[in-house]
Design a protein around this motif. Structure first.
Motif, short mmCIF file in Angstrom:
data_model
loop_
_atom_site.label_atom_id
_atom_site.label_comp_id
_atom_site.label_asym_id
_atom_site.label_seq_id
_atom_site.Cartn_x
_atom_site.Cartn_y
_atom_site.Cartn_z
N LEU A 165 16.82 39.25 32.14
CA LEU A 165 17.29 38.03 32.82
C LEU A 165 17.14 38.13 34.33
O LEU A 165 16.90 37.12 35.01
N THR A 166 17.24 39.32 34.89
CA THR A 166 17.03 39.52 36.32
C THR A 166 15.57 39.25 36.68
O THR A 166 15.27 38.54 37.65
N ARG A 209 22.76 45.58 28.82
CA ARG A 209 22.09 46.12 30.00
C ARG A 209 20.59 45.77 29.99
O ARG A 209 20.04 45.31 30.99
N ALA A 210 19.95 45.94 28.83
CA ALA A 210 18.53 45.59 28.73
C ALA A 210 18.33 44.08 28.86
O ALA A 210 17.38 43.62 29.51
N GLY A 213 22.27 40.08 39.31
CA GLY A 213 22.72 41.47 39.21
C GLY A 213 24.21 41.61 39.35
O GLY A 213 24.89 40.62 39.56
N PRO A 214 24.77 42.72 39.19
CA PRO A 214 24.16 44.03 38.92
C PRO A 214 23.80 44.20 37.45
O PRO A 214 24.33 43.52 36.59
N ILE A 215 22.92 45.16 37.20
CA ILE A 215 22.51 45.46 35.83
C ILE A 215 23.39 46.63 35.37
O ILE A 215 22.99 47.79 35.43
N ASP A 216 24.58 46.28 34.95
CA ASP A 216 25.56 47.31 34.60
C ASP A 216 26.05 47.21 33.16
O ASP A 216 26.90 47.97 32.73
N PRO A 232 29.88 35.56 34.16
CA PRO A 232 29.43 34.17 34.30
C PRO A 232 27.99 34.03 34.80
O PRO A 232 27.26 33.16 34.34
N SER A 233 27.57 34.88 35.73
CA SER A 233 26.19 34.80 36.24
C SER A 233 25.19 35.15 35.15
O SER A 233 24.10 34.56 35.09
#
Length: 156
Positions: free
Chosen positions: A123-124, A117-118, A131-134, A139-140
């Motif tokens: 990376l975002t 998550r961190a 995203g999403p940051i879950d 792959p993304s």
């Protein structure tokens, strides 16, 4: 009287043999249990110190080596530069994430949910992860991590 004495001696002998056999069996059982306990304890302690499996999160060996070079220069990664993101690599990543990207967990070298998550937060912000940051790696996330690894090539 002689028959009674013979019978009594025989019964005593049988009882002695039986008690001796049970005592031997229980000491044998105790020894077996102790050995099993020691084997279990050894297995558990060996597991506790064994290195964790490599998890490159989709990076190739050269890409992971780039990240290791950057981690060595900046976050206390002790080496080797082998392109295998193992326990020590992930500890360095966690130190980086804890310092700058909100990683709340322990520095244990395990790339689990809060580490991911961190890392996704980083990376975002820096490498175009959409995203999403879950905490779920997909792959993304791998594409964005590869962008970061390419940037890290300058450290090698």
């Amino acid at each position: 009287m002689r028959t009674l004495t013979g019978t009594l001696v025989s019964a005593t002998a049988v009882a002695g043999i039986l008690v001796g056999s049970l005592a031997g069996a229980s000491s044998s059982f105790a020894a077996t249990e102790a050995a099993a306990g020691a084997a279990t304890k050894s297995a558990a302690s060996a597991e506790a110190v064994s290195p964790l499996a490599v998890d490159n999160h989709g990076l190739s060996t050269p890409e992971a080596r780039n990240v290791q070079c950057w981690l060595m220069d900046n976050w206390g990664y002790p080496g080797p530069l082998n392109g295998q993101l193992g326990t020590e690599s992930w500890k360095a990543i966690q130190r980086f994430l804890q310092a700058d990207w909100g990683y709340p967990g322990p520095i244990n070298g395990v790339p689990e949910f809060s580490t991911d998550r961190a890392l996704l937060t980083f990376l975002t912000a820096e490498y175009g992860y959409p995203g999403p940051i879950d905490g779920d790696w997909g792959p993304s996330a791998t594409v964005a991590f590869k962008r970061f690894a390419a940037w890290c090539a300058g450290a090698c």
